[in-house]
Design a protein around this motif. Structure first.
Motif, mmCIF file in Angstrom:
data_model
loop_
_atom_site.group_PDB
_atom_site.id
_atom_site.type_symbol
_atom_site.label_atom_id
_atom_site.label_comp_id
_atom_site.label_asym_id
_atom_site.label_seq_id
_atom_site.Cartn_x
_atom_site.Cartn_y
_atom_site.Cartn_z
ATOM 1 N N GLU A 199 -5.147 4.150 -0.597
ATOM 2 C CA GLU A 199 -5.784 2.854 -0.359
ATOM 3 C C GLU A 199 -7.244 3.029 0.072
ATOM 4 N N LYS A 200 -7.495 3.947 0.979
ATOM 5 C CA LYS A 200 -8.872 4.207 1.425
ATOM 6 C C LYS A 200 -9.740 4.653 0.259
ATOM 7 N N GLN A 201 -9.216 5.560 -0.543
ATOM 8 C CA GLN A 201 -9.984 6.088 -1.669
ATOM 9 C C GLN A 201 -10.315 4.985 -2.677
ATOM 10 N N ILE A 202 -9.346 4.130 -2.961
ATOM 11 C CA ILE A 202 -9.543 3.063 -3.943
ATOM 12 C C ILE A 202 -10.588 2.064 -3.445
ATOM 13 N N TYR A 203 -10.502 1.682 -2.178
ATOM 14 C CA TYR A 203 -11.464 0.722 -1.642
ATOM 15 C C TYR A 203 -12.874 1.310 -1.600
ATOM 16 N N VAL A 204 -12.998 2.585 -1.299
ATOM 17 C CA VAL A 204 -14.316 3.232 -1.289
ATOM 18 C C VAL A 204 -14.904 3.257 -2.701
ATOM 19 N N GLY A 264 0.849 -1.181 0.000
ATOM 20 C CA GLY A 264 0.000 0.000 0.000
ATOM 21 C C GLY A 264 0.885 1.232 0.000
ATOM 22 N N LEU A 265 0.309 2.385 -0.123
ATOM 23 C CA LEU A 265 1.085 3.613 -0.156
ATOM 24 C C LEU A 265 0.836 4.407 1.121
ATOM 25 N N ASP A 266 1.920 4.914 1.739
ATOM 26 C CA ASP A 266 1.758 5.744 2.927
ATOM 27 C C ASP A 266 1.322 7.144 2.500
ATOM 28 N N LYS A 267 1.157 8.031 3.487
ATOM 29 C CA LYS A 267 0.642 9.373 3.183
ATOM 30 C C LYS A 267 1.555 10.150 2.237
ATOM 31 N N LEU A 268 2.855 10.056 2.454
ATOM 32 C CA LEU A 268 3.784 10.797 1.610
ATOM 33 C C LEU A 268 3.779 10.257 0.178
ATOM 34 N N ALA A 269 3.814 8.937 0.055
ATOM 35 C CA ALA A 269 3.778 8.325 -1.277
ATOM 36 C C ALA A 269 2.450 8.631 -1.965
#
Length: 184
Positions: free
Chosen positions: A75-80, A4-9
């Motif tokens: 990740e949150k955006q994609i799953y939503v 997954g990607l962290d906030k900075l990535a």
């Protein structure tokens, strides 16, 4: 790439994606495809496969990339996005199934449903009414509706036969059902 990607990535990859960077899109695709596929497999759908939902998710990500927020974990955006696509599809399926019972769609005027049992005259009236309404549908919608409702073909079979997407088929069947229901 991390699972997954962290906030900075997320910040940098979403910025690049918003600028139309295809390599950023490919990185997102590679990082999330299999995880989204496993997520989508948890949902039951009669007319679509998990891969259809995942592909639609990635299409939406590309087409609406400007709506992504670089300050929210990707990740949150994609799953939503994927979850909303699946839930909307399931709702449409449930709506269409509610129209599939002819007794609900074409009741005999002024009669209780229990009085319809065993009456050929009433059955003929319903068949004639349905045939008349189906004849009023646009040609392609009529063809899709008849293939699905009368020939009991699946969306997949209709898609292969007519060369149109399952989403288009679902739309044709839904609109035909609404048209019929409104005119009874």
């Amino acid at each position: 790439m991390n699972p997954g990607l962290d906030k900075l990535a997320t910040y940098f990859i979403v910025k690049a994606l918003k600028n139309g960077d295809l390599s950023a899109y490919e990185k997102i695709y590679k990082a999330y495809y299999s995880r989204l596929f496993n997520f989508a497999r948890k949902f039951q759908s009669t007319s679509s496969e998990p891969d259809d939902f995942v592909q639609q998710t990635f299409m939406n990500i590309w087409e609406k990339k400007e709506l992504l927020d670089e300050n929210i974990l990707l990740e949150k955006q994609i799953y939503v996005i994927c979850k909303n696509i699946i839930l909307n599809h399931i709702k449409r399926e449930q709506k269409m199934q509610s129209y599939s019972n002819l007794d609900d769609v074409l009741p005999y005027p002024g009669e209780d449903q229990s009085t319809l049992e065993g009456s050929n005259e009433e059955d003929n009236w319903k068949k004639n009414k349905l045939a008349s309404l189906i004849d009023q549908l646009p040609e392609k919608r009529k063809e899709v509706y008849l293939l699905h409702k009368l020939n009991n073909l699946s969306y997949e079979e209709i898609s292969e036969s007519l060369g149109i997407s399952k989403k288009t088929i679902a739309n044709h069947i839904y609109l035909a059902s609404v048209f019929i229901k409104e005119r009874v």
